[in-house]
Design a protein around this motif. Structure first.
Motif, mmCIF file in Angstrom:
data_model
loop_
_atom_site.group_PDB
_atom_site.id
_atom_site.type_symbol
_atom_site.label_atom_id
_atom_site.label_comp_id
_atom_site.label_asym_id
_atom_site.label_seq_id
_atom_site.Cartn_x
_atom_site.Cartn_y
_atom_site.Cartn_z
ATOM 1 N N ASP A 1 3.282 -0.772 7.785
ATOM 2 C CA ASP A 1 2.336 -1.822 7.350
ATOM 3 C C ASP A 1 0.799 -1.556 6.857
ATOM 4 O O ASP A 1 0.289 -0.678 7.598
ATOM 5 C CB ASP A 1 2.127 -2.792 8.449
ATOM 6 C CG ASP A 1 1.516 -4.048 8.338
ATOM 7 O OD1 ASP A 1 0.805 -4.260 7.210
ATOM 8 O OD2 ASP A 1 1.129 -4.964 9.181
ATOM 9 N N ILE A 2 0.667 -1.528 5.729
ATOM 10 C CA ILE A 2 -0.666 -1.189 5.195
ATOM 11 C C ILE A 2 -1.305 -2.149 4.770
ATOM 12 O O ILE A 2 -2.194 -1.856 3.729
ATOM 13 C CB ILE A 2 -0.327 -0.298 3.859
ATOM 14 C CG1 ILE A 2 0.537 -0.776 2.857
ATOM 15 C CG2 ILE A 2 0.368 1.199 4.496
ATOM 16 C CD1 ILE A 2 0.629 0.224 1.662
ATOM 17 N N ASN A 3 -1.431 -3.413 5.327
ATOM 18 C CA ASN A 3 -2.193 -4.651 5.068
ATOM 19 C C ASN A 3 -2.255 -4.873 3.600
ATOM 20 O O ASN A 3 -3.100 -5.203 2.993
ATOM 21 C CB ASN A 3 -3.791 -3.948 5.602
ATOM 22 C CG ASN A 3 -4.813 -5.281 5.377
ATOM 23 O OD1 ASN A 3 -4.369 -6.282 5.664
ATOM 24 N ND2 ASN A 3 -5.969 -5.275 4.839
ATOM 25 N N SER A 4 -0.916 -5.033 3.122
ATOM 26 C CA SER A 4 -0.543 -5.319 1.733
ATOM 27 C C SER A 4 0.666 -6.212 1.812
ATOM 28 O O SER A 4 1.435 -6.344 2.555
ATOM 29 C CB SER A 4 -0.162 -4.103 1.022
ATOM 30 O OG SER A 4 0.297 -4.395 -0.415
ATOM 31 N N VAL B 1 -4.837 5.316 2.820
ATOM 32 C CA VAL B 1 -4.513 4.254 3.394
ATOM 33 C C VAL B 1 -4.319 4.430 4.955
ATOM 34 O O VAL B 1 -4.068 5.454 5.268
ATOM 35 C CB VAL B 1 -3.473 3.263 3.113
ATOM 36 C CG1 VAL B 1 -3.757 2.707 1.436
ATOM 37 C CG2 VAL B 1 -1.978 4.109 3.059
ATOM 38 N N ILE B 2 -4.619 3.218 6.026
ATOM 39 C CA ILE B 2 -4.329 3.584 6.996
ATOM 40 C C ILE B 2 -3.266 2.325 7.256
ATOM 41 O O ILE B 2 -3.419 1.299 6.991
ATOM 42 C CB ILE B 2 -5.675 3.232 7.803
ATOM 43 C CG1 ILE B 2 -6.597 4.343 7.787
ATOM 44 C CG2 ILE B 2 -5.261 2.933 9.387
ATOM 45 C CD1 ILE B 2 -7.986 4.108 8.423
ATOM 46 N N GLY B 3 -2.334 2.676 8.167
ATOM 47 C CA GLY B 3 -1.351 2.055 8.361
ATOM 48 C C GLY B 3 -0.510 2.074 9.677
ATOM 49 O O GLY B 3 -0.695 2.807 10.549
ATOM 50 N N LYS B 4 0.472 0.905 10.063
ATOM 51 C CA LYS B 4 1.057 0.677 11.374
ATOM 52 C C LYS B 4 2.467 1.113 11.184
ATOM 53 O O LYS B 4 3.096 0.342 10.263
ATOM 54 C CB LYS B 4 0.571 -0.528 12.057
ATOM 55 C CG LYS B 4 1.099 -0.576 13.477
ATOM 56 C CD LYS B 4 0.708 -1.674 14.192
ATOM 57 C CE LYS B 4 1.201 -1.956 15.577
ATOM 58 N NZ LYS B 4 0.838 -3.102 16.147
ATOM 59 N N VAL B 5 3.154 1.853 11.924
ATOM 60 C CA VAL B 5 4.512 1.987 11.750
ATOM 61 C C VAL B 5 5.007 0.652 12.447
ATOM 62 O O VAL B 5 5.000 0.454 13.636
ATOM 63 C CB VAL B 5 4.969 3.286 12.650
ATOM 64 C CG1 VAL B 5 6.636 3.408 12.456
ATOM 65 C CG2 VAL B 5 4.479 4.640 11.815
ATOM 66 N N TYR C 1 -4.664 -6.390 -0.933
ATOM 67 C CA TYR C 1 -4.641 -4.860 -1.428
ATOM 68 C C TYR C 1 -3.405 -4.733 -1.991
ATOM 69 O O TYR C 1 -2.296 -4.873 -1.525
ATOM 70 C CB TYR C 1 -4.588 -3.898 -0.174
ATOM 71 C CG TYR C 1 -4.150 -2.546 -0.394
ATOM 72 C CD1 TYR C 1 -5.151 -1.887 -1.311
ATOM 73 C CD2 TYR C 1 -3.225 -1.811 -0.092
ATOM 74 C CE1 TYR C 1 -4.813 -0.408 -1.660
ATOM 75 C CE2 TYR C 1 -2.934 -0.562 -0.360
ATOM 76 C CZ TYR C 1 -3.854 0.230 -1.227
ATOM 77 O OH TYR C 1 -3.468 1.308 -1.494
ATOM 78 N N LEU C 2 -3.312 -4.283 -3.301
ATOM 79 C CA LEU C 2 -2.440 -3.850 -4.127
ATOM 80 C C LEU C 2 -2.450 -2.185 -4.315
ATOM 81 O O LEU C 2 -3.439 -1.653 -4.863
ATOM 82 C CB LEU C 2 -2.420 -4.347 -5.462
ATOM 83 C CG LEU C 2 -2.203 -5.960 -5.448
ATOM 84 C CD1 LEU C 2 -2.349 -6.415 -6.970
ATOM 85 C CD2 LEU C 2 -0.967 -6.318 -4.987
#
Length: 240
Positions: free
Chosen positions: A85-88, A70-74, A62-63
Motif C-alpha cells: 500500500d503506497i497511499n495511492s 515512496v514509503i509503503g506498507k506490506v 498520489y499517482l
C-alpha cells in the motif's frame, strides 16, 4: 425479454459521463444514475462493493511515476512478491528479484524473513501503467524495511511545498532541527532523530506547512516558528 446487465471492471480509469454499470445497480460516491444506468461524475478509478458502484477520485491522490521515492506498507504476501500500500488508488507490487541482489529460493527460504505483512518499506517506483499498477524496488542503497522513526502523513499535492525550491525548505528544517527526514512522494514522511523532543518538533513543523501550504511568505514564518519552538525547548532544558 432478458434484462441487460453490465458492470465495469474494477480499478479502470474513467472520465465524467462514462458508463459504469447497467441494470440493478446503485450509484455510490462520484457516480450518478439515470434510468437503469450508472455513470461516472468525475475522473477516477471505478470500483464496486456488491451492487454499489462508485468512483475513487484521483484529485489530490498520489499517482505513481517511475523514479519516485515512496514509503509503503506490506499488505499481502504472494508467491515471489509482496503487495504494498503506497497511499495511492493503485496497490504496488514488489518482486523478490527487486528485494534481493541474488536469486530467491522459495523451497529453502522464507519470504517473511525478508519482509512480512505489516512491515513498512522505503522503496522506489521502477515502472507504472494503469493496466498493471506500479512496480517497486528496494535494491538500491538506503532502501528497504523501515526499522525506526515516525511516519507522518501529508497530502501528496503539498509535498513540493515541504521540499521547497531546490530543496530549500526541507534542508533548512533538517539543519535547524537536526533530524533525518525522508520524504516519500506519496505523502508519507519518515522522521527520525536522536531526541524525541526534536522528532516531535519536526512533525509539528510538517503539520504547520501542510496547513499553510496555500499561503505566501511561508518560509519566513516557518523560520520564525522554528526559532521560537527551539527557544522554548532550551528554556525547558535550563529549568530541569
Amino acid at each position: 425479454m432478458r434484462e441487460v446487465s453490465f458492470i465495469i471492471e474494477k480499478r479502470k480509469f474513467v472520465i465524467p459521463g462514462e458508463l459504469l454499470a447497467e441494470g440493478d445497480y446503485n450509484a455510490g460516491s462520484n457516480a450518478f444514475k439515470e434510468g437503469n444506468k450508472v455513470y461516472s461524475s468525475m475522473v477516477g478509478l471505478s470500483n464496486n462493493v456488491g451492487r454499489n458502484v462508485y468512483v475513487v477520485s484521483l484529485k489530490g491522490c498520489y499517482l505513481p511515476r517511475a523514479g519516485d521515492l515512496v514509503i509503503g506498507k506490506v499488505v499481502e504476501m504472494r508467491l515471489g512478491s509482496w503487495n504494498v500500500d503506497i497511499n495511492s488508488p493503485y496497490t504496488a507490487i514488489l518482486f523478490t528479484s527487486e528485494a534481493l541482489d541474488r536469486p530467491f529460493n522459495s523451497r529453502k527460504e522464507d519470504m517473511t524473513q525478508i519482509l512480512d505483512v505489516g512491515d513498512l518499506v522505503l522503496a522506489q517506483v521502477i515502472s507504472f501503467d494503469r493496466a498493471r499498477g506500479p512496480a517497486l524496488t528496494i535494491r538500491d542503497s538506503g532502501l528497504g524495511r523501515i526499522v525506526h522513526g515516525n511516519i507522518v502523513k501529508m497530502t501528496p499535492t503539498k509535498i513540493p511545498r515541504l521540499i521547497g525550491r531546490r530543496g530549500s525548505m526541507i534542508n533548512m528544517i533538517k539543519r535547524e532541527i537536526g533530524c533525518h527526514i525522508t520524504i516519500g512522494q506519496n505523502g508519507l514522511i519518515l522522521v527520525s532523530g536522536k531526541k524525541p523532543a526534536l522528532e516531535a518538533l519536526a512533525i509539528k513543523i510538517i503539520r504547520k506547512i501542510e496547513e499553510e501550504a496555500h499561503t505566501s511568505g511561508l518560509t519566513n514564518r516557518i523560520t520564525e516558528f522554528i526559532a521560537k519552538e527551539k527557544s522554548g525547548l532550551n528554556d525547558e532544558k535550563s529549568n530541569e
